[in-house]
Design a protein around this motif. Sequence first.
Motif, mmCIF file in Angstrom:
data_model
loop_
_atom_site.group_PDB
_atom_site.id
_atom_site.type_symbol
_atom_site.label_atom_id
_atom_site.label_comp_id
_atom_site.label_asym_id
_atom_site.label_seq_id
_atom_site.Cartn_x
_atom_site.Cartn_y
_atom_site.Cartn_z
ATOM 1 N N TYR A 80 0.807 -1.223 0.000
ATOM 2 C CA TYR A 80 0.000 0.000 0.000
ATOM 3 C C TYR A 80 0.845 1.279 0.000
ATOM 4 O O TYR A 80 0.300 2.373 -0.101
ATOM 5 N N ILE A 81 2.150 1.146 0.137
ATOM 6 C CA ILE A 81 3.014 2.325 0.204
ATOM 7 C C ILE A 81 3.108 2.974 -1.167
ATOM 8 O O ILE A 81 3.360 2.293 -2.168
ATOM 9 N N PRO A 82 2.888 4.286 -1.273
ATOM 10 C CA PRO A 82 2.912 4.979 -2.568
ATOM 11 C C PRO A 82 4.248 4.797 -3.290
ATOM 12 O O PRO A 82 5.305 4.783 -2.651
ATOM 13 N N SER A 83 4.186 4.673 -4.582
ATOM 14 C CA SER A 83 5.416 4.493 -5.365
ATOM 15 C C SER A 83 6.336 5.694 -5.239
ATOM 16 O O SER A 83 7.563 5.544 -5.229
ATOM 17 N N ILE A 84 5.768 6.893 -5.118
ATOM 18 C CA ILE A 84 6.618 8.082 -4.982
ATOM 19 C C ILE A 84 7.392 8.057 -3.661
ATOM 20 O O ILE A 84 8.473 8.634 -3.566
ATOM 21 N N LEU A 85 6.843 7.382 -2.663
ATOM 22 C CA LEU A 85 7.552 7.263 -1.389
ATOM 23 C C LEU A 85 8.628 6.187 -1.476
ATOM 24 O O LEU A 85 9.737 6.355 -0.957
ATOM 25 N N LYS A 86 8.304 5.090 -2.141
ATOM 26 C CA LYS A 86 9.293 4.025 -2.311
ATOM 27 C C LYS A 86 10.496 4.498 -3.128
ATOM 28 O O LYS A 86 11.646 4.137 -2.849
ATOM 29 N N ASN A 87 10.215 5.301 -4.152
ATOM 30 C CA ASN A 87 11.265 5.694 -5.100
ATOM 31 C C ASN A 87 11.990 6.980 -4.737
ATOM 32 O O ASN A 87 12.969 7.341 -5.379
ATOM 33 N N GLU A 126 -1.806 9.227 -4.616
ATOM 34 C CA GLU A 126 -0.868 8.149 -4.282
ATOM 35 C C GLU A 126 -1.042 7.662 -2.840
ATOM 36 O O GLU A 126 -0.812 6.501 -2.535
ATOM 37 N N PHE A 127 -1.445 8.564 -1.953
ATOM 38 C CA PHE A 127 -1.544 8.208 -0.527
ATOM 39 C C PHE A 127 -2.930 7.718 -0.122
ATOM 40 O O PHE A 127 -3.115 7.258 1.005
ATOM 41 N N ASN A 128 -3.911 7.821 -1.017
ATOM 42 C CA ASN A 128 -5.285 7.476 -0.651
ATOM 43 C C ASN A 128 -5.436 6.051 -0.125
ATOM 44 O O ASN A 128 -6.066 5.813 0.908
ATOM 45 N N GLU A 129 -4.869 5.096 -0.834
ATOM 46 C CA GLU A 129 -5.047 3.690 -0.442
ATOM 47 C C GLU A 129 -4.398 3.409 0.907
ATOM 48 O O GLU A 129 -4.966 2.693 1.741
#
Length: 246
Positions: free
Chosen positions: A47-54, A82-85
């Motif tokens: 569930y972690i946003p891709s923008i946070l992972k990258n 990106e953070f909604n889920e």
Amino acid sequence: MSELIEKVLSIQELLIARAMDEHHQGANDTFLELRNEIIAIKSLSQYIPSILKNSRSLDQFSEYLKYNFNSYQDCKNLIYNEFNELFDVLENLDTTPLDQLVISTLDKLSSDYIHQIWQKALERRNSDPEGAITIARSLLESTCKHILDDMQIDYGNAPEINHLYRLVSNELNLAPSQHTEKVFKQILGGCNSVVEGLGALRNKVGDAHGQGKKNFKPSARHAELAVNLAGTMAVFLFSSWNLKNE
């Protein structure tokens, strides 16, 4: 609002501030600390946003925005979307009543279901240790009741967890008195002690009962111990019951 949700909100605000080209002292260090903490929670990985992972720093996030977006509003919409889920998942964990996290119907009990509730309790150990302890004890209690219901054994209206476990252990040949080998008597006696301890711990520090002026606040490690002990016992009882049915 749980501590975990507050941390994710802080990350989101830091990203929005950087998208507006705001540079605050210490912001990158705060972002890295919070990011690493959230990334480390394996149960949230999907569930972690891709923008946070990258984005391993706010500067790296800025570079990404520079080459992919032309307006602040587009950047802001991206961050929110990106953070909604992740927020949906965390809010569900934070607000779901405890009685909805335990086994309530006969057709639900399975090894997978026990592990699912076990994981939910573990996810609460940091933000809500008292609640995690309550779920742990409720999981074990519900497992015992399910087995006794299936065997059509009456356990009364408001039985203690110790009473439930004694009934189940006798039916599944898990009582120490039913064995002669010393090592089995020791292990099964230890299981009795674990169940008694979980019941006492839940009454002492769980969130199901009010406390007086002097009270003990459990930490995440206390909750993790209680949850893992309860989960292990629930799986053991389910496996023993399943074997007996076969």
